[in-house]
Design a protein around this motif. Structure first.
Motif, PDB file in Angstrom:
ATOM      1  N   TYR A 141       0.806  -1.214   0.000  1.00 13.81           N
ATOM      2  CA  TYR A 141       0.000   0.000   0.000  1.00 13.81           C
ATOM      3  C   TYR A 141       0.845   1.272   0.000  1.00 13.81           C
ATOM      4  N   GLU A 155      -7.457   7.651  -4.070  1.00  6.36           N
ATOM      5  CA  GLU A 155      -8.204   8.753  -4.690  1.00  6.36           C
ATOM      6  C   GLU A 155      -7.814  10.090  -4.087  1.00  6.36           C
ATOM      7  N   ARG A 172      -8.197   2.188  -1.604  1.00 10.98           N
ATOM      8  CA  ARG A 172      -8.850   2.867  -2.730  1.00 10.98           C
ATOM      9  C   ARG A 172      -9.220   4.300  -2.362  1.00 10.98           C
ATOM     10  N   SER A 173      -9.707   4.499  -1.163  1.00  9.89           N
ATOM     11  CA  SER A 173     -10.071   5.839  -0.698  1.00  9.89           C
ATOM     12  C   SER A 173      -8.841   6.741  -0.605  1.00  9.89           C
ATOM     13  N   SER A 221      -7.585  -2.802  -0.631  1.00 14.49           N
ATOM     14  CA  SER A 221      -8.678  -2.672   0.331  1.00 14.49           C
ATOM     15  C   SER A 221      -9.490  -1.413   0.021  1.00 14.49           C
ATOM     16  N   ALA A 222     -10.653  -1.319   0.632  1.00 16.03           N
ATOM     17  CA  ALA A 222     -11.489  -0.125   0.469  1.00 16.03           C
ATOM     18  C   ALA A 222     -10.746   1.110   0.987  1.00 16.03           C
ATOM     19  N   ARG A 223     -10.030   0.946   2.083  1.00 21.17           N
ATOM     20  CA  ARG A 223      -9.262   2.072   2.637  1.00 21.17           C
ATOM     21  C   ARG A 223      -8.168   2.513   1.665  1.00 21.17           C
ATOM     22  N   GLY A 237      -6.029   0.264  -7.657  1.00 21.57           N
ATOM     23  CA  GLY A 237      -7.102   0.154  -6.676  1.00 21.57           C
ATOM     24  C   GLY A 237      -8.145  -0.884  -7.035  1.00 21.57           C
TER      25      GLY A 237
END
Length: 139
Positions: free
Chosen positions: A97, A132, A128-129, A124-126, A118
């Motif tokens: 990450y 962005e 991807r956030s 993970s969702a975190r 992503g």
């Protein structure tokens, strides 16, 4: 300087400015030396590119990829190789990450090239956030 021990290799990788010597050090078997080379601002893009394929274990590999992504001499070719290595790690379920986020800060790569990371299985969702968020800071 005579190189006899792993500590000698490490010191040389940290302190040397000669790109030919640094390139030769990239072939040594020690991941901590690879990381020192990736942190040394004198390491040339060709050596960085070679290091992008070095593998030892998840923790060492992920740290190396982050250092390569952050290196001031990492050009587009090096950064694409790092991106490809990070993509492979994510697809395997690993979590590089920090390298993903470091790549997001590099304007040499298009946002779309980094955003694709992503969508991979290991993201993970975190991540991807945060990815962005980092990409938005570029514009």
């Amino acid at each position: 300087m005579s190189v006899h021990t792993p500590a000698d290799y490490l010191e040389l990788a940290r302190a040397e400015n000669d790109s030919a010597v640094l390139h030769r050090l990239a072939r040594c078997p020690y991941p901590f030396v690879w990381q020192a080379l990736a942190a040394n601002p004198a390491t040339a893009p060709g050596t960085l590119l070679e290091l992008s394929t070095a593998q030892d274990g998840a923790w060492n590999d992920n740290r190396l990829l982050r250092l390569l992504a952050e290196h001031p001499s990492a050009n587009r070719i090096v950064l694409r190789a790092v991106r490809d290595a990070v993509a492979a790690k994510l697809a395997e379920g690993e979590r590089p990450y920090a390298a993903v986020l470091a790549l997001a800060g590099r304007t040499e790569l298009a946002a779309a090239e980094v955003r694709q990371l992503g969508a991979l299985r290991g993201a993970s969702a975190r991540l991807r956030s945060r990815l962005e968020q980092h990409l938005e800071l570029r514009t």
